[in-house]
Design a protein around this motif. Structure first.
Motif, PDB file in Angstrom:
ATOM      1  N   LYS A  13      -9.343  17.050  -9.389  1.00 35.15           N
ATOM      2  CA  LYS A  13      -9.305  15.755  -9.904  1.00 35.15           C
ATOM      3  C   LYS A  13      -7.983  14.500  -9.816  1.00 35.15           C
ATOM      4  O   LYS A  13      -8.197  13.164  -9.495  1.00 35.15           O
ATOM      5  CB  LYS A  13     -10.114  15.229 -11.255  1.00 35.15           C
ATOM      6  N   ARG A  14      -7.100  15.788  -9.865  1.00 37.43           N
ATOM      7  CA  ARG A  14      -5.582  14.981 -10.063  1.00 37.43           C
ATOM      8  C   ARG A  14      -5.051  15.758  -9.371  1.00 37.43           C
ATOM      9  O   ARG A  14      -5.231  17.122  -9.129  1.00 37.43           O
ATOM     10  CB  ARG A  14      -5.320  14.937 -11.537  1.00 37.43           C
ATOM     11  N   ALA A  15      -3.689  15.173  -9.146  1.00 36.11           N
ATOM     12  CA  ALA A  15      -3.357  16.326  -8.551  1.00 36.11           C
ATOM     13  C   ALA A  15      -1.157  15.181  -8.619  1.00 36.11           C
ATOM     14  O   ALA A  15      -1.196  14.448  -7.972  1.00 36.11           O
ATOM     15  CB  ALA A  15      -3.021  16.664  -6.812  1.00 36.11           C
ATOM     16  N   ILE A  16       0.049  16.306  -9.359  1.00 35.12           N
ATOM     17  CA  ILE A  16       1.291  15.976  -9.098  1.00 35.12           C
ATOM     18  C   ILE A  16       1.701  15.774  -7.683  1.00 35.12           C
ATOM     19  O   ILE A  16       1.472  16.878  -7.141  1.00 35.12           O
ATOM     20  CB  ILE A  16       1.760  17.059  -9.579  1.00 35.12           C
ATOM     21  N   ILE A  17       1.740  15.021  -7.612  1.00 34.48           N
ATOM     22  CA  ILE A  17       2.336  14.377  -5.645  1.00 34.48           C
ATOM     23  C   ILE A  17       3.919  14.713  -5.366  1.00 34.48           C
ATOM     24  O   ILE A  17       4.748  13.626  -6.063  1.00 34.48           O
ATOM     25  CB  ILE A  17       1.732  12.950  -4.709  1.00 34.48           C
ATOM     26  N   MET A  18       4.133  14.989  -4.569  1.00 38.29           N
ATOM     27  CA  MET A  18       5.390  15.480  -4.395  1.00 38.29           C
ATOM     28  C   MET A  18       6.298  14.387  -3.454  1.00 38.29           C
ATOM     29  O   MET A  18       5.545  13.822  -2.589  1.00 38.29           O
ATOM     30  CB  MET A  18       5.869  16.931  -4.122  1.00 38.29           C
ATOM     31  N   PRO A  19       7.532  14.222  -4.381  1.00 39.29           N
ATOM     32  CA  PRO A  19       7.938  13.034  -3.429  1.00 39.29           C
ATOM     33  C   PRO A  19       8.859  13.403  -2.156  1.00 39.29           C
ATOM     34  O   PRO A  19       9.738  12.105  -1.740  1.00 39.29           O
ATOM     35  CB  PRO A  19       8.909  12.327  -4.134  1.00 39.29           C
ATOM     36  N   ASN A  20       8.540  14.306  -2.193  1.00 40.58           N
ATOM     37  CA  ASN A  20       9.378  14.893  -0.550  1.00 40.58           C
ATOM     38  C   ASN A  20       9.374  14.129   0.727  1.00 40.58           C
ATOM     39  O   ASN A  20       9.099  15.304   1.646  1.00 40.58           O
ATOM     40  CB  ASN A  20      10.440  16.443  -0.517  1.00 40.58           C
ATOM     41  N   LEU A  21       8.894  12.801   0.724  1.00 38.36           N
ATOM     42  CA  LEU A  21       9.288  12.287   2.351  1.00 38.36           C
ATOM     43  C   LEU A  21       9.822  12.247   3.269  1.00 38.36           C
ATOM     44  O   LEU A  21      11.142  12.330   2.679  1.00 38.36           O
ATOM     45  CB  LEU A  21       8.173  10.989   1.682  1.00 38.36           C
ATOM     46  N   ALA A  22       9.703  11.931   4.465  1.00 38.14           N
ATOM     47  CA  ALA A  22      10.569  12.089   5.274  1.00 38.14           C
ATOM     48  C   ALA A  22      12.197  10.459   4.379  1.00 38.14           C
ATOM     49  O   ALA A  22      12.826  11.315   4.797  1.00 38.14           O
ATOM     50  CB  ALA A  22      10.524  11.401   6.690  1.00 38.14           C
ATOM     51  N   LYS A  23      11.164  10.190   3.992  1.00 39.38           N
ATOM     52  CA  LYS A  23      12.191   8.943   3.773  1.00 39.38           C
ATOM     53  C   LYS A  23      11.580   9.009   1.839  1.00 39.38           C
ATOM     54  O   LYS A  23      10.110   8.346   1.890  1.00 39.38           O
ATOM     55  CB  LYS A  23      11.642   7.334   4.236  1.00 39.38           C
ATOM     56  N   PRO A  24      12.734   9.782   0.985  1.00 39.75           N
ATOM     57  CA  PRO A  24      11.575  10.732  -0.282  1.00 39.75           C
ATOM     58  C   PRO A  24      11.653   9.050  -0.715  1.00 39.75           C
ATOM     59  O   PRO A  24      11.917   7.916  -1.035  1.00 39.75           O
ATOM     60  CB  PRO A  24      12.915  11.051  -1.107  1.00 39.75           C
ATOM     61  N   VAL A  25      10.593   9.625  -1.952  1.00 41.22           N
ATOM     62  CA  VAL A  25      10.211   8.204  -2.906  1.00 41.22           C
ATOM     63  C   VAL A  25      11.017   8.307  -3.697  1.00 41.22           C
ATOM     64  O   VAL A  25      11.099   9.027  -4.823  1.00 41.22           O
ATOM     65  CB  VAL A  25       8.638   8.731  -3.589  1.00 41.22           C
ATOM     66  N   VAL A  26      11.670   7.179  -3.726  1.00 38.55           N
ATOM     67  CA  VAL A  26      13.191   7.293  -5.459  1.00 38.55           C
ATOM     68  C   VAL A  26      12.764   6.185  -6.163  1.00 38.55           C
ATOM     69  O   VAL A  26      13.654   5.933  -7.032  1.00 38.55           O
ATOM     70  CB  VAL A  26      14.222   7.421  -4.272  1.00 38.55           C
ATOM     71  N   ASN A  27      11.747   5.624  -6.147  1.00 33.83           N
ATOM     72  CA  ASN A  27      11.544   4.716  -7.204  1.00 33.83           C
ATOM     73  C   ASN A  27      10.109   4.115  -7.055  1.00 33.83           C
ATOM     74  O   ASN A  27       9.412   4.385  -6.610  1.00 33.83           O
ATOM     75  CB  ASN A  27      12.120   3.164  -6.459  1.00 33.83           C
ATOM     76  N   VAL A  28       9.331   3.346  -8.350  1.00 33.80           N
ATOM     77  CA  VAL A  28       8.357   3.187  -8.844  1.00 33.80           C
ATOM     78  C   VAL A  28       7.517   2.281  -8.316  1.00 33.80           C
ATOM     79  O   VAL A  28       6.796   3.111  -6.991  1.00 33.80           O
ATOM     80  CB  VAL A  28       8.072   2.359 -10.248  1.00 33.80           C
ATOM     81  N   GLU A  29       8.656   1.218  -7.057  1.00 36.84           N
ATOM     82  CA  GLU A  29       7.722   0.348  -6.385  1.00 36.84           C
ATOM     83  C   GLU A  29       6.799   1.383  -5.047  1.00 36.84           C
ATOM     84  O   GLU A  29       6.189   1.121  -4.216  1.00 36.84           O
ATOM     85  CB  GLU A  29       9.175  -0.330  -5.677  1.00 36.84           C
ATOM     86  N   MET A  30       8.172   2.250  -4.293  1.00 35.12           N
ATOM     87  CA  MET A  30       7.426   3.628  -3.596  1.00 35.12           C
ATOM     88  C   MET A  30       6.558   4.276  -3.962  1.00 35.12           C
ATOM     89  O   MET A  30       5.954   4.786  -3.137  1.00 35.12           O
ATOM     90  CB  MET A  30       8.906   3.868  -3.334  1.00 35.12           C
ATOM     91  N   ALA A  31       6.480   4.731  -5.227  1.00 38.40           N
ATOM     92  CA  ALA A  31       5.567   5.614  -5.097  1.00 38.40           C
ATOM     93  C   ALA A  31       4.217   4.731  -5.810  1.00 38.40           C
ATOM     94  O   ALA A  31       2.936   5.409  -5.402  1.00 38.40           O
ATOM     95  CB  ALA A  31       6.313   6.156  -7.141  1.00 38.40           C
ATOM     96  N   LEU A  32       4.218   3.810  -6.174  1.00 38.17           N
ATOM     97  CA  LEU A  32       3.059   1.966  -6.474  1.00 38.17           C
ATOM     98  C   LEU A  32       2.098   2.552  -4.642  1.00 38.17           C
ATOM     99  O   LEU A  32       1.202   2.728  -4.157  1.00 38.17           O
ATOM    100  CB  LEU A  32       2.740   1.951  -7.322  1.00 38.17           C
ATOM    101  N   ALA A  33       3.220   1.640  -3.724  1.00 34.05           N
ATOM    102  CA  ALA A  33       3.230   1.870  -2.732  1.00 34.05           C
ATOM    103  C   ALA A  33       2.296   3.074  -2.237  1.00 34.05           C
ATOM    104  O   ALA A  33       1.444   3.597  -0.959  1.00 34.05           O
ATOM    105  CB  ALA A  33       3.835   1.881  -1.754  1.00 34.05           C
ATOM    106  N   TYR A  34       2.768   4.643  -1.730  1.00 37.12           N
ATOM    107  CA  TYR A  34       2.398   5.719  -1.201  1.00 37.12           C
ATOM    108  C   TYR A  34       0.876   6.247  -1.718  1.00 37.12           C
ATOM    109  O   TYR A  34      -0.146   6.645  -1.401  1.00 37.12           O
ATOM    110  CB  TYR A  34       3.916   6.470  -1.639  1.00 37.12           C
ATOM    111  N   ARG A  35       0.775   5.656  -3.475  1.00 38.14           N
ATOM    112  CA  ARG A  35      -0.340   6.004  -4.203  1.00 38.14           C
ATOM    113  C   ARG A  35      -1.232   5.249  -3.324  1.00 38.14           C
ATOM    114  O   ARG A  35      -2.322   5.897  -2.973  1.00 38.14           O
ATOM    115  CB  ARG A  35      -0.346   5.721  -5.484  1.00 38.14           C
ATOM    116  N   ASN A  36      -1.358   4.106  -3.257  1.00 42.26           N
ATOM    117  CA  ASN A  36      -2.451   3.627  -2.264  1.00 42.26           C
ATOM    118  C   ASN A  36      -2.059   3.765  -0.778  1.00 42.26           C
ATOM    119  O   ASN A  36      -3.484   3.525  -1.089  1.00 42.26           O
ATOM    120  CB  ASN A  36      -1.867   1.885  -3.006  1.00 42.26           C
ATOM    121  N   ARG A  37      -1.579   4.744  -0.050  1.00 40.73           N
ATOM    122  CA  ARG A  37      -1.658   5.001   0.553  1.00 40.73           C
ATOM    123  C   ARG A  37      -2.762   6.820   0.422  1.00 40.73           C
ATOM    124  O   ARG A  37      -3.552   6.910   1.829  1.00 40.73           O
ATOM    125  CB  ARG A  37      -0.479   5.419   1.885  1.00 40.73           C
TER     126      ARG A  37
END
Ligand code: DOR
Ligand code: ZN
Length: 343
Positions: free
Chosen positions: A34-58
């Protein structure tokens, strides 16, 4: 035929990558969790809320339309993470934790933390905000044996963080050693995720009969006594230990390589693998709490209401799945799997 119905589980540690790969990776997880904790270690890491929300939408864009899947986002801690950044994260309803990667420890960790002691103000803010600290608990010093890296990290870093910030929720991610199990048991507000590969295999699965690149992950598989300690922890009914697959897709080419990447792709059969593990231990009665209750409780999220059913019926995973324009080799495809999820 055996059958078991449990509350729908969550995956408390998952890598789904980005871009075209999301369409290949996300459906495997959304099918069962149902849910998953998404790890932020992308090639360009997810370092702030804005990036996290954009990644979540993707990720949501890559989720099959008929499925309600909730990606729980995390921030990647760097030497530059500030108290302000932590405050913002804790105000977002979609950011649930921050991940500490020691610089150089694993995939896409080069922008991780190089001097952990300098991050103490950040940990202090996380303690105030009650934002869980997720830890890749391995030192990177080249003189430390790779099989000792988790234990040395606990001794050199995690113990002092734990003592300095006693109310900070800490998850020792993908625990692999008896020492990690002891550490987690000894402290309040401390938990660990356990992966299928570390519960199923010891280090022989990497090296006996030839190098097995698809069983290579970090932290590396350990000797049998450690696997046994993890099995005991997982099946003991102790709420400090819960499910986190660490499914970490890399293409077949990146794994079967003279310098192969670390990570096991387990998402194709995650619950099937955990069920097989608990069944082998005669501990199916402990599977639901491990998979569906303890993680949610630790993160102070509601337990899921929906259920899934698993049936004991052999099936064979394919040798590979498409993965963006490449292919990926699923973990443990060599042997028939014992359980499957009912439609
Ligand atoms: O084996 C691993 N793969 N361990 C990690 O910590 C990261 C992961 C990845 O992202 O590939
Ligand atoms: Zn991971």
């Amino acid at each position: 035929m055996k059958e078991i119905s449990i509350t729908q589980p969550d995956d408390w540690h998952l890598h789904v990558r980005d871009g075209a790969a999301l369409l290949s990776s996300v459906p495997f997880t959304a099918r069962q969790f149902k849910r998953a904790i998404i790890m932020p270690n992308l090639a360009k890491p997810v370092v702030n809320v804005e990036m996290a929300l954009a990644y979540r939408n993707r990720i949501l864009d890559a989720t099959p339309q008929n499925i309600m899947f909730d990606p729980l986002m995390t921030l990647y801690l760097t030497n530059k993470t500030s108290r302000e950044g932590i405050k913002q994260a804790s105000q977002s309803k979609h950011v649930h934790a921050a991940k500490l990667y020691p610089a150089g420890a694993t995939t896409n960790s080069d922008k991780g933390v190089s001097k952990i002691d300098d991050l103490w103000p950040v940990f202090e803010q996380m303690e105030i905000e009650q934002l869980p600290l997720l830890v890749h608990a391995e030192v990177t010093d080249t003189d430390i044996d790779i099989f000792d890296r988790e234990q040395v990290f606990i001794d050199l870093h995690l113990s002092s963080i734990r003592e300095a910030f006693p109310e900070l929720p800490i998850v020792l991610e993908h625990a692999t050693t008896a020492q990690a199990v002891e550490f987690v048991k000894n402290y309040k507000h401390t938990a660990a995720t356990l992966t299928p590969q570390h519960l199923l295999f010891n280090r022989n699965a990497l090296l006996v009969g030839g190098i097995q690149p698809h069983n290579y992950c970090l932290p590396i598989l350990k000797r049998e006594t450690h696997r046994e300690a993890l099995i005991t922890a997982a099946t003991s009914g102790d709420p400090k230990f819960f499910l986190g697959t660490d499914s970490a897709p890399h293409t077949k080419q990146a794994k079967e390589n003279s310098c192969g990447c670390a990570g096991c792709f387990t998402a194709h059969a995650a619950m099937e693998l955990y069920t097989e593990i608990f069944d082998a231990e005669d501990a199916l009665d402990k599977l639901e709490a491990f998979s569906s209750f303890y993680g949610a409780d630790f993160y102070r999220l509601p337990r899921n209401k929906s259920t899934i059913t698993l049936i004991k019926k052999e099936w064979q995973a394919p040798k590979s799945y498409p993965f963006a324009e490449h292919s990926i080799v699923p973990f443990r495809h060599e042997q028939a799997l014992q359980w499957q999820i009912a439609d």
